[in-house]
Every structure is written in C-alpha cells, then in structure tokens.
Scaffold this motif. Structure first.
Motif, PDB file in Angstrom:
ATOM      1  N   GLN A  41      62.475 -37.700   4.678  1.00 37.12           N
ATOM      2  CA  GLN A  41      61.443 -38.674   5.010  1.00 37.12           C
ATOM      3  C   GLN A  41      61.764 -39.179   6.414  1.00 37.12           C
ATOM      4  O   GLN A  41      62.413 -40.197   6.595  1.00 37.12           O
ATOM      5  CB  GLN A  41      61.444 -39.807   3.991  1.00 37.12           C
ATOM      6  CG  GLN A  41      60.448 -40.912   4.259  1.00 37.12           C
ATOM      7  CD  GLN A  41      59.022 -40.429   4.390  1.00 37.12           C
ATOM      8  OE1 GLN A  41      58.653 -39.924   5.447  1.00 37.12           O
ATOM      9  NE2 GLN A  41      58.233 -40.577   3.355  1.00 37.12           N
ATOM     10  N   LYS A  42      61.325 -38.432   7.404  1.00 36.03           N
ATOM     11  CA  LYS A  42      61.738 -38.708   8.772  1.00 36.03           C
ATOM     12  C   LYS A  42      61.110 -39.983   9.329  1.00 36.03           C
ATOM     13  O   LYS A  42      61.606 -40.557  10.298  1.00 36.03           O
ATOM     14  CB  LYS A  42      61.401 -37.520   9.664  1.00 36.03           C
ATOM     15  CG  LYS A  42      62.178 -37.510  10.977  1.00 36.03           C
ATOM     16  CD  LYS A  42      62.008 -36.196  11.703  1.00 36.03           C
ATOM     17  CE  LYS A  42      62.879 -36.162  12.948  1.00 36.03           C
ATOM     18  NZ  LYS A  42      62.741 -34.897  13.693  1.00 36.03           N
ATOM     19  N   ARG A  43      60.045 -40.450   8.709  1.00 40.75           N
ATOM     20  CA  ARG A  43      59.381 -41.660   9.196  1.00 40.75           C
ATOM     21  C   ARG A  43      60.336 -42.840   9.227  1.00 40.75           C
ATOM     22  O   ARG A  43      60.312 -43.652  10.156  1.00 40.75           O
ATOM     23  CB  ARG A  43      58.174 -41.976   8.312  1.00 40.75           C
ATOM     24  CG  ARG A  43      57.475 -43.280   8.657  1.00 40.75           C
ATOM     25  CD  ARG A  43      56.198 -43.425   7.841  1.00 40.75           C
ATOM     26  NE  ARG A  43      56.471 -43.424   6.411  1.00 40.75           N
ATOM     27  CZ  ARG A  43      56.830 -44.499   5.723  1.00 40.75           C
ATOM     28  NH1 ARG A  43      57.010 -45.657   6.352  1.00 40.75           N
ATOM     29  NH2 ARG A  43      57.024 -44.441   4.423  1.00 40.75           N
ATOM     30  N   TYR A  44      61.186 -42.966   8.213  1.00 39.77           N
ATOM     31  CA  TYR A  44      62.129 -44.075   8.182  1.00 39.77           C
ATOM     32  C   TYR A  44      63.084 -44.015   9.377  1.00 39.77           C
ATOM     33  O   TYR A  44      63.349 -45.015  10.036  1.00 39.77           O
ATOM     34  CB  TYR A  44      62.944 -44.047   6.886  1.00 39.77           C
ATOM     35  CG  TYR A  44      62.138 -44.278   5.631  1.00 39.77           C
ATOM     36  CD1 TYR A  44      61.172 -45.276   5.563  1.00 39.77           C
ATOM     37  CD2 TYR A  44      62.356 -43.501   4.499  1.00 39.77           C
ATOM     38  CE1 TYR A  44      60.446 -45.499   4.408  1.00 39.77           C
ATOM     39  CE2 TYR A  44      61.632 -43.710   3.336  1.00 39.77           C
ATOM     40  CZ  TYR A  44      60.675 -44.712   3.292  1.00 39.77           C
ATOM     41  OH  TYR A  44      59.962 -44.930   2.145  1.00 39.77           O
ATOM     42  N   LEU A  45      63.616 -42.821   9.646  1.00 35.56           N
ATOM     43  CA  LEU A  45      64.538 -42.665  10.766  1.00 35.56           C
ATOM     44  C   LEU A  45      63.825 -42.935  12.083  1.00 35.56           C
ATOM     45  O   LEU A  45      64.384 -43.563  12.990  1.00 35.56           O
ATOM     46  CB  LEU A  45      65.140 -41.259  10.754  1.00 35.56           C
ATOM     47  CG  LEU A  45      66.156 -40.944  11.855  1.00 35.56           C
ATOM     48  CD1 LEU A  45      67.348 -41.893  11.786  1.00 35.56           C
ATOM     49  CD2 LEU A  45      66.631 -39.495  11.754  1.00 35.56           C
ATOM     50  N   GLN A  46      62.591 -42.477  12.200  1.00 28.28           N
ATOM     51  CA  GLN A  46      61.845 -42.709  13.431  1.00 28.28           C
ATOM     52  C   GLN A  46      61.608 -44.206  13.665  1.00 28.28           C
ATOM     53  O   GLN A  46      61.695 -44.685  14.796  1.00 28.28           O
ATOM     54  CB  GLN A  46      60.511 -41.955  13.370  1.00 28.28           C
ATOM     55  CG  GLN A  46      60.674 -40.444  13.511  1.00 28.28           C
ATOM     56  CD  GLN A  46      59.391 -39.695  13.219  1.00 28.28           C
ATOM     57  OE1 GLN A  46      58.632 -40.080  12.330  1.00 28.28           O
ATOM     58  NE2 GLN A  46      59.149 -38.618  13.946  1.00 28.28           N
ATOM     59  N   GLU A  47      61.322 -44.946  12.597  1.00 29.36           N
ATOM     60  CA  GLU A  47      61.122 -46.390  12.752  1.00 29.36           C
ATOM     61  C   GLU A  47      62.416 -47.080  13.154  1.00 29.36           C
ATOM     62  O   GLU A  47      62.413 -48.024  13.955  1.00 29.36           O
ATOM     63  CB  GLU A  47      60.562 -46.990  11.451  1.00 29.36           C
ATOM     64  CG  GLU A  47      59.125 -46.589  11.174  1.00 29.36           C
ATOM     65  CD  GLU A  47      58.444 -47.527  10.196  1.00 29.36           C
ATOM     66  OE1 GLU A  47      58.791 -48.717  10.161  1.00 29.36           O
ATOM     67  OE2 GLU A  47      57.550 -47.056   9.475  1.00 29.36           O
ATOM     68  N   ALA A  48      63.531 -46.629  12.603  1.00 29.56           N
ATOM     69  CA  ALA A  48      64.820 -47.215  12.972  1.00 29.56           C
ATOM     70  C   ALA A  48      65.144 -46.923  14.432  1.00 29.56           C
ATOM     71  O   ALA A  48      65.620 -47.794  15.167  1.00 29.56           O
ATOM     72  CB  ALA A  48      65.920 -46.672  12.059  1.00 29.56           C
ATOM     73  N   VAL A  49      64.899 -45.692  14.857  1.00 31.11           N
ATOM     74  CA  VAL A  49      65.127 -45.301  16.252  1.00 31.11           C
ATOM     75  C   VAL A  49      64.271 -46.146  17.191  1.00 31.11           C
ATOM     76  O   VAL A  49      64.738 -46.649  18.221  1.00 31.11           O
ATOM     77  CB  VAL A  49      64.823 -43.794  16.431  1.00 31.11           C
ATOM     78  CG1 VAL A  49      64.674 -43.439  17.905  1.00 31.11           C
ATOM     79  CG2 VAL A  49      65.922 -42.953  15.795  1.00 31.11           C
ATOM     80  N   GLU A  50      62.997 -46.324  16.829  1.00 29.13           N
ATOM     81  CA  GLU A  50      62.083 -47.112  17.666  1.00 29.13           C
ATOM     82  C   GLU A  50      62.522 -48.569  17.730  1.00 29.13           C
ATOM     83  O   GLU A  50      62.487 -49.191  18.805  1.00 29.13           O
ATOM     84  CB  GLU A  50      60.665 -47.014  17.104  1.00 29.13           C
ATOM     85  CG  GLU A  50      59.625 -47.726  17.936  1.00 29.13           C
ATOM     86  CD  GLU A  50      58.217 -47.546  17.406  1.00 29.13           C
ATOM     87  OE1 GLU A  50      57.274 -48.053  18.032  1.00 29.13           O
ATOM     88  OE2 GLU A  50      58.059 -46.886  16.350  1.00 29.13           O
ATOM     89  N   ALA A  51      62.968 -49.124  16.600  1.00 25.14           N
ATOM     90  CA  ALA A  51      63.388 -50.528  16.571  1.00 25.14           C
ATOM     91  C   ALA A  51      64.607 -50.769  17.450  1.00 25.14           C
ATOM     92  O   ALA A  51      64.759 -51.852  18.035  1.00 25.14           O
ATOM     93  CB  ALA A  51      63.689 -50.950  15.136  1.00 25.14           C
ATOM     94  N   LEU A  52      65.473 -49.770  17.575  1.00 22.50           N
ATOM     95  CA  LEU A  52      66.676 -49.893  18.406  1.00 22.50           C
ATOM     96  C   LEU A  52      66.429 -49.461  19.848  1.00 22.50           C
ATOM     97  O   LEU A  52      67.357 -49.405  20.648  1.00 22.50           O
ATOM     98  CB  LEU A  52      67.806 -49.066  17.803  1.00 22.50           C
ATOM     99  CG  LEU A  52      68.336 -49.549  16.446  1.00 22.50           C
ATOM    100  CD1 LEU A  52      69.379 -48.582  15.902  1.00 22.50           C
ATOM    101  CD2 LEU A  52      68.922 -50.950  16.551  1.00 22.50           C
ATOM    102  N   ARG A  53      65.182 -49.100  20.138  1.00 24.68           N
ATOM    103  CA  ARG A  53      64.775 -48.683  21.486  1.00 24.68           C
ATOM    104  C   ARG A  53      65.557 -47.463  21.967  1.00 24.68           C
ATOM    105  O   ARG A  53      65.966 -47.379  23.136  1.00 24.68           O
ATOM    106  CB  ARG A  53      64.918 -49.850  22.469  1.00 24.68           C
ATOM    107  CG  ARG A  53      63.938 -50.982  22.200  1.00 24.68           C
ATOM    108  CD  ARG A  53      64.092 -52.114  23.203  1.00 24.68           C
ATOM    109  NE  ARG A  53      63.031 -53.102  23.070  1.00 24.68           N
ATOM    110  CZ  ARG A  53      63.023 -54.099  22.186  1.00 24.68           C
ATOM    111  NH1 ARG A  53      64.055 -54.232  21.354  1.00 24.68           N
ATOM    112  NH2 ARG A  53      62.025 -54.947  22.124  1.00 24.68           N
ATOM    113  N   LEU A  54      65.762 -46.530  21.064  1.00 22.49           N
ATOM    114  CA  LEU A  54      66.379 -45.258  21.416  1.00 22.49           C
ATOM    115  C   LEU A  54      65.276 -44.259  21.759  1.00 22.49           C
ATOM    116  O   LEU A  54      64.108 -44.475  21.421  1.00 22.49           O
ATOM    117  CB  LEU A  54      67.214 -44.736  20.240  1.00 22.49           C
ATOM    118  CG  LEU A  54      68.412 -45.598  19.824  1.00 22.49           C
ATOM    119  CD1 LEU A  54      69.034 -45.062  18.540  1.00 22.49           C
ATOM    120  CD2 LEU A  54      69.439 -45.665  20.931  1.00 22.49           C
ATOM    121  N   PRO A  55      65.620 -43.145  22.419  1.00 23.78           N
ATOM    122  CA  PRO A  55      64.595 -42.131  22.697  1.00 23.78           C
ATOM    123  C   PRO A  55      63.940 -41.667  21.400  1.00 23.78           C
ATOM    124  O   PRO A  55      64.623 -41.402  20.410  1.00 23.78           O
ATOM    125  CB  PRO A  55      65.399 -40.998  23.364  1.00 23.78           C
ATOM    126  CG  PRO A  55      66.586 -41.684  23.947  1.00 23.78           C
ATOM    127  CD  PRO A  55      66.927 -42.795  23.004  1.00 23.78           C
TER     128      PRO A  55
END
Length: 399
Positions: free
Chosen positions: A368-382
């Motif tokens: 479920q990559k959506r969760y990881l993508q949201e975490a990445v976005e919240a931490l302002r990572l690429p």
C-alpha cells in the motif's frame, strides 16, 4: 474576490490548525460532514463553520465529552526483533520515542499507548499479527512471503506490506558459517555435518538454497534460536550454522567461525514492515505516523551511526563494537524497487505483485504505497513515483 476578503482557510491551513493529516481531513469530510466550500478545483473552509463543527463534535455535553475521551484512547502494539540487525531501525524508533512524537503531531487530542513486543523470529510476529495482538511488525523477506500464503488461507487476514527496512545485496546479511579450525573447508563437505539455524525463517530459506546448490541435501538440520546457533559454533556442538547479522559479525569477531564460500547462491536479503490491511483501513493516521518515524530512524542511522550504535546497544545488549561493524553494511531504505519485488518473487517461488492500493486477490500481500508516499510528503522528502523504482539501488535518494 480573494480568500482573505472572504475570510476563508485553505485546506492546508485547516489541516495545520487542527493538527491532523490530510487523510484525517478527507475522512472527516466524508464521514462527519466537515464543512467546506469547493470553488473550481480548490477547497476552502469557513473558520466560523469549522469552529462550530469542532464544538459540536468535541465539546458537547459532559456525557459526550467523557465518550470522546474514552474513544480517543488507543493502544498500538509494535512487534520487532532486537536480534535481527536489518530491523534495528525499530530500536531507534523505540529509544528516541519517534512514534509517540509523530502520533502527537498527527492527533494531539488523542490518548495513545504504544506497546512493544520483542520476538525471536519473524514468523512469531506474523502469528501475533493474525491474532490481532500486534498491529505493525518488522520482519524478514521469508515471513513477508509466508504471509501471502496465510492470507490466502485466512479470509479475515489481509497482509499488507507498508515499506522496506534494512537491505543487503548479493547474499550479504545471512551466511553459512563453519567453526574456526574445523575440518570443513568447502560446501560439499557439509553432507554429514549437523547444521543449525532458525526454523521457518529467512535463514532457513537460504539454507535450503545452499543445500540444493551444493548437493548436501541429506545433512541433518537442527532448528534453534539464533543465539543458540552461535553458541553451538563456539561450543563445537554444531558443524555449521546459517547466521544472520549481527550474529554473523559477532562470530567473526569472537573467532568462533567464518563464512564459507557461496558464490552464485543467495540474492538480496530484505526486511520490511507489515500490517493487517483491515486494521490499516481504520487507522490511516497511525500507519502514516509510524512510517514517518520509520523514515526518521533511517535518516538517524545514516547520519549519526555512532549515536545509533549506542542506542542499539542499550536496547539489544549487543556490544557496541559489533553494532558499529554491522550498521554500515546495511542499506537503510524504505523505498520499493523492481529489484526488491524480484527478490520476493524468488523467495516466494512465484510472481509478486506490484504496489497498489486495492488489496491482493485471495489475501495476497500487497504494497500500500499511498501510506509511504504520504509519510514522505509530510517529511518534505523527494516524492516517490507510483511505480517501483527502476534499475539498481540509488546512491542519491534513500528513504
């Protein structure tokens, strides 16, 4: 007319004001009629209506307040393995309180209790996950794949892989080890030697690979805990053992054993985070909070390896010298590569699905990559793409 003259909040301003995630806001809009205004593609929130909505849902009469407080308390249990080096990021999360920090940011008004369960191997944690006694687990590639089979047999269990953890390439991280000074010099001489390893684990899977490739299928195999496997080498009660890190490096530092040549055997060794998709569906904020802590732990290990080694020593009991030797050998990367899916396919003996958000047919575990993508976005990572990353593991972007 500007939004200032209308006295409206952007959706992000509302998220910041309430201290919740985008997933929570979207759920509240659907389930609890959070008031909003849509103009074209933009979403706005009237601050007065928002204040009234918050008052209605959180500041009702005394009975309602008691009910809200009671419902807000949640227990989340995380299963980990202090004896598996590729999963040590969990120890950093625990020691630094990163999960609790992220939960506080996500839901400042909620009352969370985080519990931790230390297991000797990954299959124990998969069983706990199925039973509902843990909600998030850190396990190796064999338990990840085994979860697929169990999901197909148990319709109420929907195994979900959230992210990867530690990775090692080309057979590293797990090796077949023979006692120092013993008579075994090459794999073919292991046919009559007792070999110990942890049963139903990533190590036992690799042992099966070794046995098939070098033709010592008849060698007796003894299933023991990993610490006992190392002791067996030191005491001479085991002719060989398949050890994962940090026991592999520890055996070498103690002079108790050395890896035996295994060219052409063993691909990458992967570990990752699993949950039950049924639980994740109702706890999206908690999942994202843990993934943010997971990514922060990876960054801490990469940037401050000396401090990380001390924390891991305190949490696991392994000597700092062993931990310091092992940490740089591991790639701390949560992202999903096509190469990683190929490894899981080899371990599982078949095709492993690409990341998606629909759940696997027959209970097959999916990413479920959506969760990881949201975490990445919240931490302002690429930002991560929807598809698995192509090619070799990147040197520039690790998560």
């Amino acid at each position: 007319m500007s939004k200032e003259r209308l006295n409206l909040l952007t959706l992000q301003e509302a998220i910041d004001l309430l201290g919740v995630s985008r997933a929570t806001i979207d759920r509240w809009r659907k389930e609890k009629q959070l008031p909003y205004i849509k103009i074209g593609k933009e979403i706005w929130v009237d601050p007065e209506q928002l204040h009234a909505w918050v008052h209605l849902h959180a500041l009702g009469n005394g009975a309602e307040r008691r009910s809200v407080r009671k419902a807000a308390r949640k227990t989340v249990t995380v299963g980990y393995q202090s004896g598996a080096a590729l999963l040590w990021s969990t120890l950093i999360i625990k020691q630094l309180g990163l999960f609790e920090q992220e939960l506080e940011k996500t839901s400042p008004s909620a009352d969370y209790e985080v519990r931790w369960t230390n297991a000797s191997n990954g299959m124990e944690l998969v069983e706990e996950l199925i039973a509902g006694r843990v909600q998030i687990v850190s396990v190796g590639d064999y338990p990840i794949v085994a979860g697929r089979g169990l999901g197909q047999l148990l319709p109420r269990f929907r195994p979900l892989v959230l992210a990867f953890d530690g990775k090692t390439s080309g057979g590293g991280g797990i090796s077949l080890v023979v006692p120092a000074g013993g008579r075994v010099r090459k794999p073919e001489e292991l046919a009559e030697v007792a070999i110990s390893t942890v049963g139903h684990s990533s190590a036992s899977y690799r042992l099966g690979q070794y046995m098939g490739a070098f033709g010592f299928d008849s060698a007796p195999v003894v299933h023991r805990r990993m610490g006992d496997c190392l002791s067996g080498l030191m005491e001479g009660s085991a002719g060989a053992a398949v050890l994962w890190e940090p026991y592999l490096s520890w055996a070498q530092l103690l002079g108790a054993g050395s890896p035996i040549g295994s060219e052409g055997v063993g691909g990458d060794y992967l570990t990752g985070l699993m949950t039950d998709g049924n639980w994740a569906d109702g706890n999206e904020d908690t999942v994202i909070a843990y993934l943010k802590a997971h990514l922060r732990a990876h960054a801490f290990i990469r940037r401050q390896p000396e401090q990380a080694a001390v924390l891991i020593h305190q949490a696991s009991g392994f000597p700092v010298s062993v931990v310091s030797r092992v940490l740089p050998q591991i790639r701390w990367d949560a992202s999903i590569y096509g190469r990683d899916l190929q490894t899981l396919s080899r371990v599982g003996g078949g095709q492993y699905g690409e990341p998606n958000g629909d759940g696997g047919a027959g209970g097959a575990p999916v990413f479920q990559k959506r969760y990881l993508q949201e975490a990445v976005e919240a931490l302002r990572l690429p930002l991560l793409p929807d598809a698995p990353l192509p090619g070799e593991w990147s040197r520039e972007h690790v998560y």
